[in-house]
Design an enzyme around this catalytic site. Structure first.
Site, PDB file in Angstrom:
ATOM      1  N   TYR A 172      -1.993  46.427   8.932  1.00 60.81           N
ATOM      2  CA  TYR A 172      -3.260  45.987   8.363  1.00 60.81           C
ATOM      3  C   TYR A 172      -3.069  45.394   6.971  1.00 60.81           C
ATOM      4  CZ  TYR A 172      -3.238  50.259   5.519  1.00 60.81           C
ATOM      5  OH  TYR A 172      -2.906  51.237   4.622  1.00 60.81           O
ATOM      6  N   ARG A 193       0.830  -1.206   0.000  1.00 61.22           N
ATOM      7  CA  ARG A 193       0.000   0.000   0.000  1.00 61.22           C
ATOM      8  C   ARG A 193       0.860   1.250   0.000  1.00 61.22           C
ATOM      9  NH1 ARG A 193      -3.531  -0.549   5.302  1.00 61.22           N
ATOM     10  NH2 ARG A 193      -4.913   0.825   4.102  1.00 61.22           N
ATOM     11  N   GLY A 221      -6.837   7.808  -3.847  1.00 60.21           N
ATOM     12  CA  GLY A 221      -6.878   7.108  -5.121  1.00 60.21           C
ATOM     13  C   GLY A 221      -5.716   7.385  -6.049  1.00 60.21           C
ATOM     14  N   SER A 241       1.886  52.001   2.256  1.00 62.41           N
ATOM     15  CA  SER A 241       1.035  50.882   1.897  1.00 62.41           C
ATOM     16  C   SER A 241       1.762  50.111   0.801  1.00 62.41           C
ATOM     17  CB  SER A 241      -0.332  51.375   1.394  1.00 62.41           C
ATOM     18  OG  SER A 241      -1.094  50.271   0.977  1.00 62.41           O
ATOM     19  N   CYS A 251      -2.072  46.709   0.257  1.00 66.79           N
ATOM     20  CA  CYS A 251      -3.295  46.645  -0.517  1.00 66.79           C
ATOM     21  C   CYS A 251      -2.975  45.855  -1.781  1.00 66.79           C
ATOM     22  CB  CYS A 251      -3.803  48.041  -0.854  1.00 66.79           C
ATOM     23  SG  CYS A 251      -2.625  49.050  -1.740  1.00 66.79           S
TER      24      CYS A 251
HETATM   25  P1  ADP Z   1      -6.073   3.951  -0.483  1.00 64.60           P
HETATM   26  O1  ADP Z   1      -4.953   4.770   0.018  1.00 64.60           O
HETATM   27  O2  ADP Z   1      -6.374   4.185  -1.909  1.00 64.60           O
HETATM   28  O3  ADP Z   1      -7.247   4.009   0.426  1.00 64.60           O
HETATM   29  P2  ADP Z   1      -5.337   1.477   0.738  1.00 64.60           P
HETATM   30  O4  ADP Z   1      -3.892   1.177   0.894  1.00 64.60           O
HETATM   31  O5  ADP Z   1      -6.010   1.980   1.957  1.00 64.60           O
HETATM   32  O6  ADP Z   1      -5.540   2.446  -0.485  1.00 64.60           O
HETATM   33  O7  ADP Z   1      -5.993   0.136   0.216  1.00 64.60           O
HETATM   34  C1  ADP Z   1      -7.209   0.061  -0.500  1.00 64.60           C
HETATM   35  C2  ADP Z   1      -8.107  -0.911   0.176  1.00 64.60           C
HETATM   36  O8  ADP Z   1      -7.518  -2.194   0.307  1.00 64.60           O
HETATM   37  C3  ADP Z   1      -8.461  -0.441   1.551  1.00 64.60           C
HETATM   38  O9  ADP Z   1      -9.800  -0.061   1.559  1.00 64.60           O
HETATM   39  C4  ADP Z   1      -8.220  -1.582   2.479  1.00 64.60           C
HETATM   40  O10 ADP Z   1      -9.409  -1.905   3.138  1.00 64.60           O
HETATM   41  C5  ADP Z   1      -7.796  -2.746   1.593  1.00 64.60           C
HETATM   42  N1  ADP Z   1      -6.594  -3.329   2.170  1.00 64.60           N
HETATM   43  C6  ADP Z   1      -5.361  -2.795   2.156  1.00 64.60           C
HETATM   44  N2  ADP Z   1      -4.511  -3.572   2.854  1.00 64.60           N
HETATM   45  C7  ADP Z   1      -5.219  -4.624   3.321  1.00 64.60           C
HETATM   46  C8  ADP Z   1      -4.911  -5.750   4.120  1.00 64.60           C
HETATM   47  N3  ADP Z   1      -3.684  -5.947   4.602  1.00 64.60           N
HETATM   48  N4  ADP Z   1      -5.893  -6.607   4.391  1.00 64.60           N
HETATM   49  C9  ADP Z   1      -7.135  -6.395   3.921  1.00 64.60           C
HETATM   50  N5  ADP Z   1      -7.491  -5.367   3.149  1.00 64.60           N
HETATM   51  C10 ADP Z   1      -6.556  -4.469   2.860  1.00 64.60           C
HETATM   52 MG    MG Z   2      -7.283   3.589   2.265  1.00 66.66          MG
END
Ligand code: ADP
Ligand code: MG
Ligand code: MG
Length: 896
Positions: A876, A90, A99, A788, A856
């Site tokens: 100000y 992640r 996202g 100013s 200003c």
């Molecule tokens: P984002 O930053 O886009 O939210 P995440 O890293 O949080 O991405 O991951 C997306 C999804 O994957 C999350 O909603 C999380 O619930 C799921 N997820 C991530 N890691 C795990 C994990 N170790 N076990 C179960 N689900 C996971």
């Molecule tokens: Mg997340």
């Protein structure tokens, strides 16, 4: 260097190094919450990766060591054929970028370990579902395969089996799908899906590093002014499974409603699903309270954890969790994003709950949010045709033409047309369209879907999860029942109620604006019986009052007419920092100015025109000073180049040429005008005969203004009023210019005082808007009662940018190339222009310790700039009337 931290080694204050997600996973681990074990690869490693163009050599052994410790804790090995440990990879940067970055789940599955997983879980279907997800996510995010290829294959098999939902597919179906997915991967990526679990892990980590520099990540950072140099961390975490059956599930929740700020928990869940299903809005979710009926034990535990987290963070928390066979796991938390309204309400709620004090509450809201609350809303009384009602995801009232893709949205925005981006659901690829659109409407997804989260972050109106809405993106139409609307048709979306209207809907002022302009009582009346709005107004009032109480900077407004002045006062302005006088010479009066310019210096005609202008100016100043009674009003003597009051040179030349071609003579009058325009024409008028230079070259002008102002002031004073004008000389570069104007002004004022027989002290000061003025400010201060800083012209002259030309030409490219993150005309360039402001302030006060200093110009209403002016110890800021509340709030925030 230490490139890897176990979750048990970090905490929430280590965001720079561990990213937001990693730091908060560590914090939750420290709090003893159920977090699946794992570790975080630091942003250092990412930065090193970017520098070297490859993975630093020290990383692999550190990953091996930390993986081993997770494996030991779990009693399983990554990708073990009999009992595999699976992990997620992640991303997580310092600032959450919803996202933006790629997450890969189920790493460690391959053709063998999937069988092991099936055996130990006793759930073959689940094992194959996890494997097909891995191949799909890995192909999509790591190997760059077009995700639609997998989705099409998934749709096809569902069609062949006659089912609607993913979870209706059998283990055999999923096995088949894995084969197909692997084939797709091989064809599209030119390589096999890697069977070696460690290779999967390493490629996944590298993909996260790489995703830092994707186009959409860069767009987001530019928009949010996040530096490109930070890099992202990578979290490797033991997988837990929400897709193990009906006693499993996953969800997202908030400790308060991030959309309205209502206290009370709030969220979306999806049983028998993996996390990304919720975020992507694949299936419509159930509200969090439903969890109580599905799994009361987990629900109660989750509520207790939510309470604990909120008290710990002393703020709204946003949480991701998963339940595996009835066991709750925490996967993420952070201080949650929220709408502007929620920010104000939550800040005061937390004060009332004793979690934070008012100073802290001020830091929880921003001027930008206050601006959003001042947006107009749909007129409640107007006749509207409702198309459908869905979830209100991000407030505001947006009207525009329907578009279905980025390209149409961007083209329309460039042509100045307003559009609503309509999608079945959005994903990060839709970002350019979302940026260009007025609002976003989606058919799927909850309040935590991509569309909702990103729109809230951008302050864009959004309505999501419109279930009745059929969206045909390719064919470019939408349908509700038998009503069909096409690309280009106008709709309105209400981000407060979730309503979608057909056609152009009129918008009205927000009740918050009514409050700001007319006071608490009027605001509450405008809120009528909407409790949430009434509560919001009370919160804004408390926070603004506190800001007023704390701030050192006074807030004035730029206003040139009695109406503007009155508006500024109603918004809380304490004076006028800039009253421009040039508009007073336009319109019908332009002819008089023309006569002044065209008549010989000592002529009767010029004297008459000047006298008439003086009478008119007197009336202008009298009206303004009445409105501003008891408050300072800085009057800037006429500033722009004279030719601005004459007709355009090119037009005149063309007219003359045409007449000559037709054998006609120019009239004497026309010839005179043409000659004058030619004489006054300048190649660089902004660096030409303007400001004090004009005053010295054409003495009658400043004199008439000063006399008119003195007379108006003394007249009101005789009436018992308290007029407080300040005379400001523009574009001064040398103390000698100022001295000359001052000596003459004082003489004029003395004779008016004698005539009126009333005493009055007229402060005379100057603008500091040329580098030389700032540099010689110690000299200037001898003849100035105040300065100013005119930061618009100062920016123009320090950078050498013509401000009327650069915004559309140089700046977009400069911002794209990170020469600067934001236009220096929008937010003050502290390093360059700001340095001159600081120097001017210091040198000025070295001569006159009590010299009054203001600014200003556009920067007076810009939050970042205001914080800078606070630090620079100005007295100000002066900004446009509508920015006054924002400036009050930000000046207060700067002081706490
Ligand atoms: P984002 O930053 O886009 O939210 P995440 O890293 O949080 O991405 O991951 C997306 C999804 O994957 C999350 O909603 C999380 O619930 C799921 N997820 C991530 N890691 C795990 C994990 N170790 N076990 C179960 N689900 C996971
Ligand atoms: Mg997340
Ligand atoms: Mg100027």
């Amino acid at each position: 260097v230490k490139y890897v931290y176990r979750f048990s080694e970090g905490d929430k204050d280590m965001k720079d190094l561990l990213g937001g997600k990693g730091a908060n996973l560590a914090e939750m681990t420290k709090l003893g919450l159920p977090v699946p074990p794992g570790f975080t690869i630091t942003t250092d490693a990412c930065r090193e990766y970017m520098k070297q163009g490859g993975v630093p050599a020290e990383l692999a052994p550190a990953v091996t060591e930390n993986l081993a410790s997770v494996e030991e804790k779990m009693g399983r090995k990554l990708g073990d054929p009999d009992n595999p440990l699976l992990v997620s990879v992640r991303s997580g940067a310092k600032f959450s970028m919803p996202g933006m970055m790629n997450t890969v789940l189920n790493i460690g599955l391959n053709d063998e370990s999937v069988l092991g997983l099936a055996k130990v879980s006793g759930n073959e279907r689940f094992a194959w579902d996890s494997y097909r997800r891995l191949v799909q996510m890995f192909g999509d995010t790591v190997l760059g395969v077009d995700g639609a290829l997998y989705l099409d294959a998934l749709d096809n098999i569902k069609e062949r089996r006659g089912v609607h939902f993913d979870h209706e597919l059998s283990a055999e179906d999923l096995k088949e799908l894995v084969v197909e997915f692997k084939q797709i991967t091989k064809e599209a990526a030119g390589r096999d899906f890697p069977q070696d679990p460690r290779e999967q892990l390493d490629l996944g980590i590298e993909a996260v590093f790489l995703s830092w520099n994707t186009e959409r990540a860069k767009i987001y950072r530019r928009r949010e002014r996040i530096s490109d140099d930070l890099g992202t961390a990578v979290n490797v975490q033991t997988m837990v499974f929400g897709n193990m059956g009906e006693d499993s599930g996953t969800g997202v929740c908030f400790t308060r409603d991030p959309s309205t700020g209502h206290s009370g928990v709030y969220g979306d869940i999806l049983m028998n699903a993996q996390g990304e299903d919720v975020v992507a809005g694949i299936r419509n979710t159930e509200p969090l309270v439903e969890l109580e009926t599905h799994d009361k034990k987990s629900y109660d535990e989750l509520l207790a954890i939510m309470d604990k987290l909120e008290k710990h963070y002393q703020d709204l928390c946003d949480i991701e969790f998963t339940i595996e066979h009835g066991k709750l796991w925490m996967l993420q938390t952070r201080v949650g994003k929220r709408t502007a309204a929620a920010a104000f309400r939550i800040a005061t709620q937390l004060v009332d709950e004793g979690l934070i004090d008012m100073d802290e509450a001020l830091t929880r809201v921003t001027g930008e949010q206050l601006t959003q609350l001042m947006f107009p809303q749909f007129d409640a009384k107007a006749k509207k045709t409702l198309l459908t009602k869905a979830m209100a995801a991000s407030p505001g009232a947006a009207v525009g033409e329907i578009v279905f893709n980025n390209e149409d949205a961007v083209v329309a925005a460039e042509e100045g047309r307003k559009v609503i981006l309509v999608r079945r659901e959005t994903n990060p690829d839709d970002l350019p369209g979302m940026v260009a659109a007025e609002g976003i409407l989606t058919a799927r997804g909850g309040k935590t879907s991509h569309a909702a989260v990103v729109a809230r972050g951008m302050g864009k109106t959004a309505v999501v999860g419109a279930e009745e809405l059929v969206v045909k993106e390719k064919k470019k139409f939408i349908q509700v029942g038998d009503q069909v609307l096409h690309h280009g048709d106008v709709i309105g979306i209400d981000g407060m109620t979730g309503e979608v209207f057909v056609g152009d809907v009129p918008v009205t002022d927000s009740a918050v604006t009514t409050y700001l302009a007319e006071g608490l009582e009027a605001g509450l009346a405008a809120a009528a019986d909407d409790e949430m709005v009434a509560d919001l107004i009370k919160s804004v009032d408390r926070l603004l009052t506190h800001a007023d109480h704390r701030r050192r900077l006074a807030v004035r407004a730029n206003a040139d007419t009695p109406d503007d002045a009155a508006r500024a006062l109603s918004f809380g302005a304490q004076g006028i920092g800039l009253c421009r006088t040039e508009h007073m010479f336009l319109g019908e009066r332009r002819a008089l100015v023309e006569r002044v310019i065209l008549s010989p210096a000592e002529s009767q005609a010029r004297a008459e025109a000047l006298a008439e202008l003086e009478r008119l100016q007197f009336a202008d100043f009298e009206d303004m000073l009445r409105v501003m009674n008891g408050r300072e009003m800085t009057v800037r003597l006429i500033d722009p180049p004279l030719h601005e009051f004459l007709p355009d040179l090119t037009q005149l030349e063309v007219k003359a040429a045409v007449q000559r071609a037709q054998g006609e003579e120019l009239s004497a009058e026309d010839r005179k005008v043409l000659e004058a325009v030619r004489r006054l024409h300048e190649t660089n008028p902004m660096l030409g005969t303007r400001g004090v230079r004009l005053g010295i070259l054409l003495p009658g002008l400043f004199a008439l203004q000063i006399r008119a102002l003195a007379q108006a002031t003394l007249k009101l004073k005789k009436e018992g009023l308290d007029p407080r004008p300040e005379i400001m000389v523009p574009l001064v570069g040398s103390v000698r210019e100022l001295h000359k104007v001052r000596v003459e002004a004082e003489a004029l004022i003395r004779s008016e005082i004698a005539a009126f027989e009333v005493e009055h002290d007229f402060p005379i000061g100057c603008m500091v808007e040329l580098p030389r003025a700032a540099i010689t400010a110690d000299d200037l201060a001898r003849d100035a009662d105040f300065f100013s800083f005119g930061t618009n012209d100062l920016t123009q002259t320090v950078w050498g940018f013509s401000r009327d030309d650069v915004e559309g030409t140089i700046f977009p490219t400069y911002i794209e190339n990170s020469v600067f993150g934001v236009s220096p005309f929008e937010t003050i360039d502290q390093r360059g222009v700001g340095e001159l402001v600081r120097m001017g302030a210091q040198r000025g006060r070295s001569t006159k310790p009590n010299l009054k200093l203001g600014i200003c110009g556009e920067h007076g209403g810009d939050p970042d700039s205001i914080h800078f002016f606070h630090k620079t110890d100005l007295n100000y800021v002066s900004c446009s009337p509508f920015r006054v509340p924002v400036a009050r709030l930000e000046a207060g925030r700067a002081a706490v």
